[in-house]
Design a protein around this motif. Sequence first.
Motif, PDB file in Angstrom:
ATOM      1  N   SER A  76      79.516  28.908  77.017  1.00 33.52           N
ATOM      2  CA  SER A  76      79.719  27.477  76.745  1.00 33.52           C
ATOM      3  C   SER A  76      78.391  26.731  76.746  1.00 33.52           C
ATOM      4  N   ALA A  77      77.534  27.054  77.704  1.00 29.45           N
ATOM      5  CA  ALA A  77      76.216  26.420  77.758  1.00 29.45           C
ATOM      6  C   ALA A  77      75.397  26.784  76.531  1.00 29.45           C
ATOM      7  N   MET A  78      75.500  28.042  76.087  1.00 25.11           N
ATOM      8  CA  MET A  78      74.781  28.463  74.883  1.00 25.11           C
ATOM      9  C   MET A  78      75.267  27.672  73.670  1.00 25.11           C
ATOM     10  N   ALA A  79      76.574  27.578  73.523  1.00 30.66           N
ATOM     11  CA  ALA A  79      77.144  26.859  72.376  1.00 30.66           C
ATOM     12  C   ALA A  79      76.738  25.386  72.392  1.00 30.66           C
ATOM     13  N   ALA A  80      76.577  24.830  73.586  1.00 25.77           N
ATOM     14  CA  ALA A  80      76.182  23.424  73.716  1.00 25.77           C
ATOM     15  C   ALA A  80      74.671  23.232  73.581  1.00 25.77           C
ATOM     16  N   GLY A  81      73.922  24.318  73.513  1.00 29.81           N
ATOM     17  CA  GLY A  81      72.462  24.209  73.410  1.00 29.81           C
ATOM     18  C   GLY A  81      71.801  23.919  74.739  1.00 29.81           C
ATOM     19  N   ASP A  82      72.499  24.175  75.842  1.00 33.30           N
ATOM     20  CA  ASP A  82      71.993  23.883  77.176  1.00 33.30           C
ATOM     21  C   ASP A  82      71.177  25.068  77.714  1.00 33.30           C
ATOM     22  N   PHE A  83      70.025  25.308  77.079  1.00 28.28           N
ATOM     23  CA  PHE A  83      69.155  26.395  77.513  1.00 28.28           C
ATOM     24  C   PHE A  83      67.791  26.229  76.854  1.00 28.28           C
ATOM     25  N   ASP A  84      66.785  26.786  77.481  1.00 25.37           N
ATOM     26  CA  ASP A  84      65.461  26.906  76.883  1.00 25.37           C
ATOM     27  C   ASP A  84      65.231  28.348  76.448  1.00 25.37           C
TER      28      ASP A  84
ATOM     29  N   PHE B 145      73.261  40.691  61.083  1.00 24.46           N
ATOM     30  CA  PHE B 145      72.452  39.720  60.336  1.00 24.46           C
ATOM     31  C   PHE B 145      73.151  38.372  60.220  1.00 24.46           C
ATOM     32  N   ALA B 146      74.466  38.375  60.162  1.00 22.40           N
ATOM     33  CA  ALA B 146      75.220  37.122  60.028  1.00 22.40           C
ATOM     34  C   ALA B 146      75.011  36.188  61.216  1.00 22.40           C
TER      35      ALA B 146
ATOM     36  N   SER C 225      75.713  29.880  61.119  1.00 25.71           N
ATOM     37  CA  SER C 225      76.512  30.727  62.002  1.00 25.71           C
ATOM     38  C   SER C 225      76.869  29.987  63.292  1.00 25.71           C
ATOM     39  N   PRO C 226      78.127  30.064  63.725  1.00 23.39           N
ATOM     40  CA  PRO C 226      78.501  29.404  64.979  1.00 23.39           C
ATOM     41  C   PRO C 226      77.878  30.052  66.216  1.00 23.39           C
ATOM     42  N   VAL C 227      77.355  31.267  66.081  1.00 28.75           N
ATOM     43  CA  VAL C 227      76.698  31.908  67.229  1.00 28.75           C
ATOM     44  C   VAL C 227      75.177  31.879  67.118  1.00 28.75           C
ATOM     45  N   ASN C 228      74.652  31.121  66.176  1.00 32.48           N
ATOM     46  CA  ASN C 228      73.208  30.909  66.065  1.00 32.48           C
ATOM     47  C   ASN C 228      72.857  29.776  67.030  1.00 32.48           C
ATOM     48  N   HIS C 229      72.922  30.088  68.321  1.00 32.24           N
ATOM     49  CA  HIS C 229      72.773  29.062  69.354  1.00 32.24           C
ATOM     50  C   HIS C 229      71.370  28.462  69.406  1.00 32.24           C
ATOM     51  N   GLY C 230      70.379  29.206  68.951  1.00 40.29           N
ATOM     52  CA  GLY C 230      69.021  28.679  68.930  1.00 40.29           C
ATOM     53  C   GLY C 230      68.769  27.753  67.748  1.00 40.29           C
TER      54      GLY C 230
ATOM     55  N   ASP D 126      68.553  33.302  54.814  1.00 45.78           N
ATOM     56  CA  ASP D 126      69.950  33.045  54.454  1.00 45.78           C
ATOM     57  C   ASP D 126      70.271  33.595  53.067  1.00 45.78           C
ATOM     58  N   ALA D 127      69.387  33.381  52.122  1.00 47.18           N
ATOM     59  CA  ALA D 127      69.614  33.844  50.749  1.00 47.18           C
ATOM     60  C   ALA D 127      69.627  35.374  50.687  1.00 47.18           C
TER      61      ALA D 127
END
Length: 130
Positions: A16-24, A41-42, A48-53, A61-62
Amino acid sequence: GIETAITLREGRAHMSAMAAGDFDLALMPLIPDYDDPADAFADFLSNSPVNHGKWSQPRYDALVSEAGRNPDPAARLDGYRAAEQILLAEMPAIPLYFSSQNYLMSRRVSGWQSDRLWTRYYRNIRLGTE
């Protein structure tokens, strides 16, 4: 001169913290759902919903999109290799370790099978005599 602190969290709270961007800096597993480069690669695509960074690279992407649509296996791999070069150059993620599995098995066991995703197949296992 860099100060760090490790925050221990239960898995669900960490995700949840990762999804919210609550990390360095965070530990994130990359475990494929199916045996194809497209799955890993996706995860690094801009949308991507799991591209938390929130890393974004239009050429990457292309390349991934084109490779995924290409019916020729060799050309697909070439596309993913080109995308991989971008990942390696820009390092939006740093691999820290690679898992391994060890099996302790009697010589009497035959028919053991597992695939590249470590799925184990028990249907053909036989137990013989030594």
